[in-house]
Design a protein around this motif. Structure first.
Motif, PDB file in Angstrom:
ATOM      1  N   LEU A 143      34.643  41.421  49.039  1.00  0.00           N
ATOM      2  CA  LEU A 143      35.667  42.997  49.541  1.00  0.00           C
ATOM      3  C   LEU A 143      35.448  43.579  50.511  1.00  0.00           C
ATOM      4  O   LEU A 143      35.691  43.831  52.258  1.00  0.00           O
ATOM      5  N   LEU A 177      40.464  36.495  42.542  1.00  0.00           N
ATOM      6  CA  LEU A 177      39.770  36.795  43.392  1.00  0.00           C
ATOM      7  C   LEU A 177      38.706  35.041  42.618  1.00  0.00           C
ATOM      8  O   LEU A 177      37.804  35.800  43.238  1.00  0.00           O
ATOM      9  N   LEU A 193      38.038  48.953  40.906  1.00  0.00           N
ATOM     10  CA  LEU A 193      37.959  47.482  41.109  1.00  0.00           C
ATOM     11  C   LEU A 193      37.213  46.755  40.236  1.00  0.00           C
ATOM     12  O   LEU A 193      37.181  45.912  40.719  1.00  0.00           O
ATOM     13  N   MET A 194      36.294  47.311  39.183  1.00  0.00           N
ATOM     14  CA  MET A 194      35.713  46.039  38.674  1.00  0.00           C
ATOM     15  C   MET A 194      36.715  45.580  37.346  1.00  0.00           C
ATOM     16  O   MET A 194      37.677  45.920  36.499  1.00  0.00           O
ATOM     17  N   PRO A 195      36.457  44.475  37.571  1.00  0.00           N
ATOM     18  CA  PRO A 195      37.313  43.889  36.527  1.00  0.00           C
ATOM     19  C   PRO A 195      36.837  43.887  35.147  1.00  0.00           C
ATOM     20  O   PRO A 195      36.099  44.213  34.484  1.00  0.00           O
ATOM     21  N   ALA A 244      37.542  34.240  40.017  1.00  0.00           N
ATOM     22  CA  ALA A 244      36.224  34.350  39.419  1.00  0.00           C
ATOM     23  C   ALA A 244      35.651  33.703  39.021  1.00  0.00           C
ATOM     24  O   ALA A 244      34.296  33.445  39.207  1.00  0.00           O
ATOM     25  N   TRP A 272      28.827  40.590  42.988  1.00  0.00           N
ATOM     26  CA  TRP A 272      30.167  39.951  43.719  1.00  0.00           C
ATOM     27  C   TRP A 272      31.476  40.824  44.606  1.00  0.00           C
ATOM     28  O   TRP A 272      31.949  39.993  44.989  1.00  0.00           O
ATOM     29  N   LEU A 273      31.617  41.446  43.816  1.00  0.00           N
ATOM     30  CA  LEU A 273      32.743  42.261  44.741  1.00  0.00           C
ATOM     31  C   LEU A 273      32.195  42.412  45.592  1.00  0.00           C
ATOM     32  O   LEU A 273      33.237  42.408  45.988  1.00  0.00           O
TER      33      LEU A 273
END
Length: 335
Positions: free
Chosen positions: A29, A114, A274-276, A116, A24-25
């Motif tokens: 991006l 983002l 950059l992972m939540p 989410a 998803w990221l």
């Protein structure tokens, strides 16, 4: 600083959750850039005929993102979205029934970095939107810029994403017989630049375009608050007036998109990436605010409905903030 690596014996389910969020990221991006590069490379290769055919399709299909999009039940029900949901985890909470013969504008708050919660709840069926609100079709509005990217535009429309331009919103909420839900991240790109843990400031005081359209088409308004949306990422300090914030504002004015410098955890370690963060998100859908269709709303009509909307949003937050562990003295601030 000592790096904290993820243990090797992590259960398979958690690895699948991480993989789901990673894809998803990547989609958010980098996928658009990859799609554009693939289109250019195809055009320069012996397969150029395919780009010519796609260009013809693009010309014929140009207005689809502003005409309700092209949702795919199959894509919205991919198993990967269930793993995405469980990563945080993500939960959609209904506080009132919605009449499927009406059209609605959901005001989504806060924007977050983002969006989410907005994506997981309204662009997939992982949290059961269609089960909770039978007869309604959700559409998340996204900047028009992204619907000009070859291939990428088709993929995001499958989830129910549509252009955020005025004509697109008007098309959704004017559907005869109702059944459409237009989800608007009201704070937009500017609010994303302030999305960080603990932030409770919403850019909504001067956001009245969706109010005017609700009046013009008689679409009912529904406040939505996503607890935990701002807890997913940290951001570099960028207070108003700082050099970084001025640069971000200038880029936003030029490109129309926010450029938050965010960070959280990594895939194989927990210190930087950059992972939540794995923080729970509880998205509450409030009670509908009935709107009487007013083809030519006055400034007073808009102000009155805007005030009612802010009151409903405040009540939604205050009624449910304890579920997320917020203190009684923590309140929303509107700018």
């Amino acid at each position: 600083m000592k790096i904290e690596f993820a243990p090797l014996n992590i259960p398979l389910q958690r690895r699948l959750q991480t993989a789901a969020v990673l894809q998803w990221l990547f989609s958010f991006l980098l996928l658009a850039q990859c799609c554009l590069a693939a289109f250019v490379l195809l055009a320069l290769s012996d397969w150029w005929i395919f780009t010519l055919l796609y260009a013809g399709w693009l010309w014929l299909d140009w207005d689809t993102p502003t005409s309700g999009g092209r949702r795919s039940h199959w894509v919205r029900n991919w198993n990967v979205w269930q793993h995405f949901r469980d990563y945080f985890p993500l939960k959609l909470v209904k506080t009132a029934d919605l009449d499927p013969t009406k059209n609605y504008i959901f005001g989504f708050h806060p924007h977050g970095v983002l969006v989410a919660g907005g994506f997981g709840n309204f662009c997939t069926e992982a949290t059961g939107f269609s089960r909770l609100f039978p007869g309604l079709r959700s559409h998340l509005l996204m900047l028009p810029f992204w619907f000009r990217v070859p291939f990428f535009r088709d993929y995001i429309m499958f989830g129910g994403l549509v252009s955020s331009c005025k004509s697109s919103l008007a098309h959704l909420v004017s559907r005869p017989g109702g059944g459409n839900v237009a989800v608007v991240a009201v704070g937009g790109a500017p609010e994303a630049l302030d999305a960080r843990p603990g932030a409770l400031t919403l850019q909504v005081k001067n956001r009245k375009g969706f109010i005017k359209l609700a009046l013009k088409h008689g679409a009912h308004l529904v406040p939505v608050f996503s607890f935990g949306e701002n807890e997913l990422f940290d951001q570099m300090e960028n207070p108003a007036g700082s050099a970084l914030r001025r640069l971000q504002n200038r880029l936003q004015n030029i490109m129309g998109i926010a450029m938050p410098l965010f960070h959280a955890r990594g895939v194989f370690q927990y210190n930087f990436g950059l992972m939540p963060y794995r923080k729970p998100i509880h998205t509450y859908v409030g009670k509908p605010i009935p709107v009487v269709q007013t083809p030519s709303p006055s400034s007073e009509d808009i102000e009155r409905l805007h005030t009612d909307y802010l009151q409903s949003l405040t009540e939604l937050f205050e009624q449910h903030k304890h579920v997320y562990g917020l203190d009684e003295d923590q309140h929303l601030t509107y700018i």
